[in-house]
Design a protein around this motif. Structure first.
Motif, PDB file in Angstrom:
ATOM      1  N   SER A  64      53.900  44.520  46.203  1.00  0.00           N
ATOM      2  CA  SER A  64      53.912  43.595  44.316  1.00  0.00           C
ATOM      3  C   SER A  64      52.753  44.898  43.274  1.00  0.00           C
ATOM      4  CB  SER A  64      53.462  42.747  44.113  1.00  0.00           C
ATOM      5  OG  SER A  64      52.406  41.946  44.397  1.00  0.00           O
ATOM      6  N   GLY A  65      51.759  45.149  44.443  1.00  0.00           N
ATOM      7  CA  GLY A  65      50.439  46.251  43.595  1.00  0.00           C
ATOM      8  C   GLY A  65      49.646  45.294  42.909  1.00  0.00           C
ATOM      9  N   GLY A  66      49.369  44.219  43.500  1.00  0.00           N
ATOM     10  CA  GLY A  66      48.745  42.663  43.113  1.00  0.00           C
ATOM     11  C   GLY A  66      48.738  41.433  44.146  1.00  0.00           C
ATOM     12  N   ILE A  67      47.998  40.598  43.314  1.00  0.00           N
ATOM     13  CA  ILE A  67      47.789  39.438  44.163  1.00  0.00           C
ATOM     14  C   ILE A  67      48.482  38.103  43.221  1.00  0.00           C
ATOM     15  CG2 ILE A  67      46.135  37.699  44.439  1.00  0.00           C
ATOM     16  CD1 ILE A  67      44.062  39.191  45.463  1.00  0.00           C
ATOM     17  N   GLY A  68      48.661  37.392  43.498  1.00  0.00           N
ATOM     18  CA  GLY A  68      49.390  36.711  43.041  1.00  0.00           C
ATOM     19  C   GLY A  68      50.805  36.847  42.834  1.00  0.00           C
ATOM     20  N   PRO A  69      52.122  37.583  42.741  1.00  0.00           N
ATOM     21  CA  PRO A  69      53.360  38.059  41.218  1.00  0.00           C
ATOM     22  C   PRO A  69      53.863  37.186  41.037  1.00  0.00           C
ATOM     23  CG  PRO A  69      53.524  38.562  44.162  1.00  0.00           C
ATOM     24  CD  PRO A  69      52.140  38.338  43.742  1.00  0.00           C
ATOM     25  N   HIS A  70      54.716  36.985  40.213  1.00  0.00           N
ATOM     26  CA  HIS A  70      54.581  35.395  39.425  1.00  0.00           C
ATOM     27  C   HIS A  70      56.354  36.228  38.736  1.00  0.00           C
ATOM     28  CE1 HIS A  70      55.029  31.570  38.516  1.00  0.00           C
ATOM     29  NE2 HIS A  70      55.377  31.786  37.313  1.00  0.00           N
TER      30      HIS A  70
END
Length: 359
Positions: free
Chosen positions: A151-157
């Protein structure tokens, strides 16, 4: 093993066949999850004016949904941390498929279809690494899972597509969580959200972060304008006593722009923006705060704050020809336009957080 190319070829062939479209279920304009007076949960189809077109049962609390671009199908996602999503035929309420999060994953409550409707992309948490992933599902073959990408990061919402493309835009909230710890952040000392632009094959095109002093402003929900301008709603996870902007806009290749209200109005948002939306003509932006009971409007070109509207537990937000349609946890449906606010209420219904536009 069938290749992704073969999956796509089959999906394209399937999508070329006649399908039942949204007109067959009353041309709903929006989807929204809700809790009913009995305590049961349901997915609703609403007209542009907020009238109910259909109501279909859900086994648990829903969060957001994804509307298929061609077929009268909706994917209803459970609230984070959710482990299932249902693909529903909105003509008769049949469950066409159940998406189960793979072992060691959970959903974040959002998803988006590819431009042609062949694929569904879902935001997910890897419970071992706590890194964000985007699941890929074949919508023409029973929604079989065919892979995933970072996703390119943490915690994709939230997740969306740039208009007329398959370039994905992902709101990585930056908050690491695990179901064993509930919704408690596990990385408060290091969290940093971002907007990530990722191609369907997983290539990172661009990643946008706020200044380090705003690293705890969690980027959560998205709205896209027809020309590709992205708006994102944020939720402040930092120290009490600060009231930073909760809205940003961004265009590929540019720096992000923060939009905020005068201090008194900003405080009333209680550091929480629940939904964001552009007006139909793209001239205005709005964000809602269910915690603060506020809706803020901005000029999308200048970034100027225009007005605040008070409405208890307001969160759902979507553009209409007249302005904005909003929903509340108390069952209200309201049209916000230049003329006075028009409010109706569906007795016994508590609307969940989002209004999802169809088409």
């Amino acid at each position: 093993m069938t290749t992704r190319r073969a999956f796509l070829a089959g999906a394209t062939a399937a999508l070329s066949l006649p399908v039942a479209g949204w007109a067959e279920v009353g041309d709903p304009a929006f989807l929204s999850a809700a809790r009913q007076a009995s305590g049961a949960y349901a997915l609703y189809g609403l007209s542009a004016g907020g009238e109910v077109r259909f109501s279909l049962p859900l086994p648990a609390r829903g969060h957001a949904a994804a509307a298929h671009p061609h077929r009268a199908e909706a994917v209803a996602f459970a609230r984070r941390p959710g482990f299932f999503a249902l693909v529903i035929d909105c003509r008769d309420g049949r469950v066409l498929a159940q998406l189960d999060a793979p072992s060691g994953r959970h959903f974040y409550g959002h998803g988006v279809f590819s431009r042609d409707g062949a694929l569904l992309f879902t935001t997910e948490n890897d419970l071992e690494t706590l890194e964000g992933r985007i699941g890929i599902w074949d919508a023409a073959n029973g929604y079989a899972r065919i892979g995933d990408i970072p996703s390119g990061g943490i915690g994709p919402h939230d997740i969306a597509r740039l208009p007329d493309s398959d370039l994905l835009v992902i709101a990585n909230g930056g908050i690491a969580t695990h179901p064993d710890s509930g919704r408690m952040p596990l990385n408060s000392a290091s969290m940093r959200g971002n907007l990530a632009y990722i191609s369907a094959d997983g290539a990172l095109v661009e990643r946008v972060e706020l200044d380090i002093g705003l690293r705890q402003n969690s980027i959560r929900h998205l709205s896209l304008r027809a020309d590709g301008l992205v708006a994102a709603a944020m939720q402040w996870e930092g120290s009490a006593g600060r009231f930073p902007p909760l809205l940003l806009t961004h265009r590929l290749g540019d720096a992000p722009r923060l939009l905020g209200a005068p201090e008194g109005e900003q405080r009333r948002m209680r550091n929480y923006a629940g939904s964001v939306g552009f007006s139909r003509d793209g001239q205005f932006l709005a964000i809602t705060s269910p915690r603060g009971g506020q809706l803020h409007r901005f000029d999308a070109a200048t970034g100027d704050f225009l007005s605040a509207t008070a409405m208890e537990d307001v969160c759902g937000l979507a553009a209409t020809a007249q302005g904005f349609l909003v929903t509340t946890g108390l069952g209200h449906v309201a049209q916000l336009a230049d003329e006075p606010l028009t409010v109706t209420r569906l007795a016994g219904v508590a609307w969940d957080n989002h209004l999802i536009a169809i088409g």
